[in-house]
Design an enzyme around this catalytic site. Structure first.
Site, PDB file in Angstrom:
ATOM      1  N   HIS A  14      45.475  43.250  31.948  1.00 28.65           N
ATOM      2  CA  HIS A  14      46.619  42.618  31.379  1.00 28.65           C
ATOM      3  C   HIS A  14      46.255  41.989  30.116  1.00 28.65           C
ATOM      4  CE1 HIS A  14      46.509  38.048  32.687  1.00 28.65           C
ATOM      5  NE2 HIS A  14      45.310  38.421  32.470  1.00 28.65           N
ATOM      6  N   CYS A  33      42.793  35.503  28.034  1.00 30.72           N
ATOM      7  CA  CYS A  33      43.668  36.419  28.440  1.00 30.72           C
ATOM      8  C   CYS A  33      44.452  37.028  27.243  1.00 30.72           C
ATOM      9  CB  CYS A  33      44.295  35.568  29.445  1.00 30.72           C
ATOM     10  SG  CYS A  33      43.861  35.623  30.992  1.00 30.72           S
ATOM     11  N   HIS A  39      41.766  42.765  29.335  1.00 31.79           N
ATOM     12  CA  HIS A  39      40.804  42.809  29.761  1.00 31.79           C
ATOM     13  C   HIS A  39      41.281  42.636  31.323  1.00 31.79           C
ATOM     14  CE1 HIS A  39      43.097  38.977  29.795  1.00 31.79           C
ATOM     15  NE2 HIS A  39      42.755  38.820  31.114  1.00 31.79           N
ATOM     16  N   HIS A  41      41.248  41.691  35.731  1.00 35.27           N
ATOM     17  CA  HIS A  41      40.828  40.602  36.965  1.00 35.27           C
ATOM     18  C   HIS A  41      40.884  41.237  38.230  1.00 35.27           C
ATOM     19  CE1 HIS A  41      41.618  36.915  34.236  1.00 35.27           C
ATOM     20  NE2 HIS A  41      42.704  37.561  33.928  1.00 35.27           N
ATOM     21  N   ASP A  79      47.119  48.401  41.633  1.00 36.59           N
ATOM     22  CA  ASP A  79      45.691  48.583  41.500  1.00 36.59           C
ATOM     23  C   ASP A  79      45.401  49.455  40.304  1.00 36.59           C
ATOM     24  OD1 ASP A  79      43.015  48.076  42.510  1.00 36.59           O
ATOM     25  OD2 ASP A  79      43.142  49.712  43.640  1.00 36.59           O
ATOM     26  N   HIS A  80      44.172  49.310  39.666  1.00 39.04           N
ATOM     27  CA  HIS A  80      43.828  49.952  38.447  1.00 39.04           C
ATOM     28  C   HIS A  80      45.083  50.430  37.408  1.00 39.04           C
ATOM     29  CE1 HIS A  80      40.190  49.693  40.933  1.00 39.04           C
ATOM     30  NE2 HIS A  80      39.790  50.298  40.039  1.00 39.04           N
ATOM     31  N   GLU A 126      43.836  34.658  40.822  1.00 36.70           N
ATOM     32  CA  GLU A 126      43.253  35.431  39.382  1.00 36.70           C
ATOM     33  C   GLU A 126      41.838  35.407  39.269  1.00 36.70           C
ATOM     34  OE1 GLU A 126      45.547  35.690  35.554  1.00 36.70           O
ATOM     35  OE2 GLU A 126      43.838  34.075  35.453  1.00 36.70           O
TER      36      GLU A 126
HETATM   37 NI    NI Z   1      43.619  37.179  32.137  1.00 39.94          NI
END
Ligand code: NI
Length: 137
Positions: A14, A33, A39, A41, A79-80, A126
């Site tokens: 995200h 972020c 990037h 998480h 996911d992914h 997170e």
């Molecule tokens: Ni982030």
């Protein structure tokens, strides 16, 4: 009532930023972020439901069934994936963990209620140090 929690995990990319802010403003508010090239998480999702015991099974919910619902309705979409781009229930929203928790609640609630039980909490970690909890309002 008895409360039952199922944990599921997903990894997603995200970016938190506002188009109408400068890179410096975004960095100041959203820190890492806001990095322009995305990037990720490793999120941990806890879905807590509540209800009365089924006298036949001694369960509030069949946990396998709950896990299947969470996978089919939520984690397969996350996911992914890229939370800013790929997720229908986050379209037009900031890809924050708060919005994620609200979106997951809204996606799951009708299916959970159809089982004759209630959603109690959506908790998302997170990072090891940061988590969000949503109780439906
Ligand atoms: Ni982030």
């Amino acid at each position: 009532m008895i409360y039952v929690t199922r944990r599921e995990r997903f990894s997603a990319a995200h970016r938190l930023f506002r188009d109408d802010w400068t890179d410096e403003q975004n960095l100041e508010i959203f820190d890492k972020c806001s990095y322009p090239n995305w990037h990720g998480h490793n999120y941990v999702l806890y879905v807590t439901v509540k209800g009365d015991l089924n006298p036949e099974t001694g369960f509030v919910v069949n946990i396998k069934r709950l896990s299947k619902i969470i996978k089919e309705k939520i984690t397969v979409k996350l996911d992914h994936r890229n939370l800013n781009i790929d997720v229908d229930f986050l379209k037009g929203k900031m890809a924050s963990t708060e919005n994620l928790a609200i979106g997951i609640w809204d996606e799951l609630e009708p299916t959970i209620n159809a089982l004759g039980i209630y959603l109690h909490c959506i908790k998302i970690e997170e990072t090891e140090n940061n988590f969000v909890e949503y109780f439906g309002n």
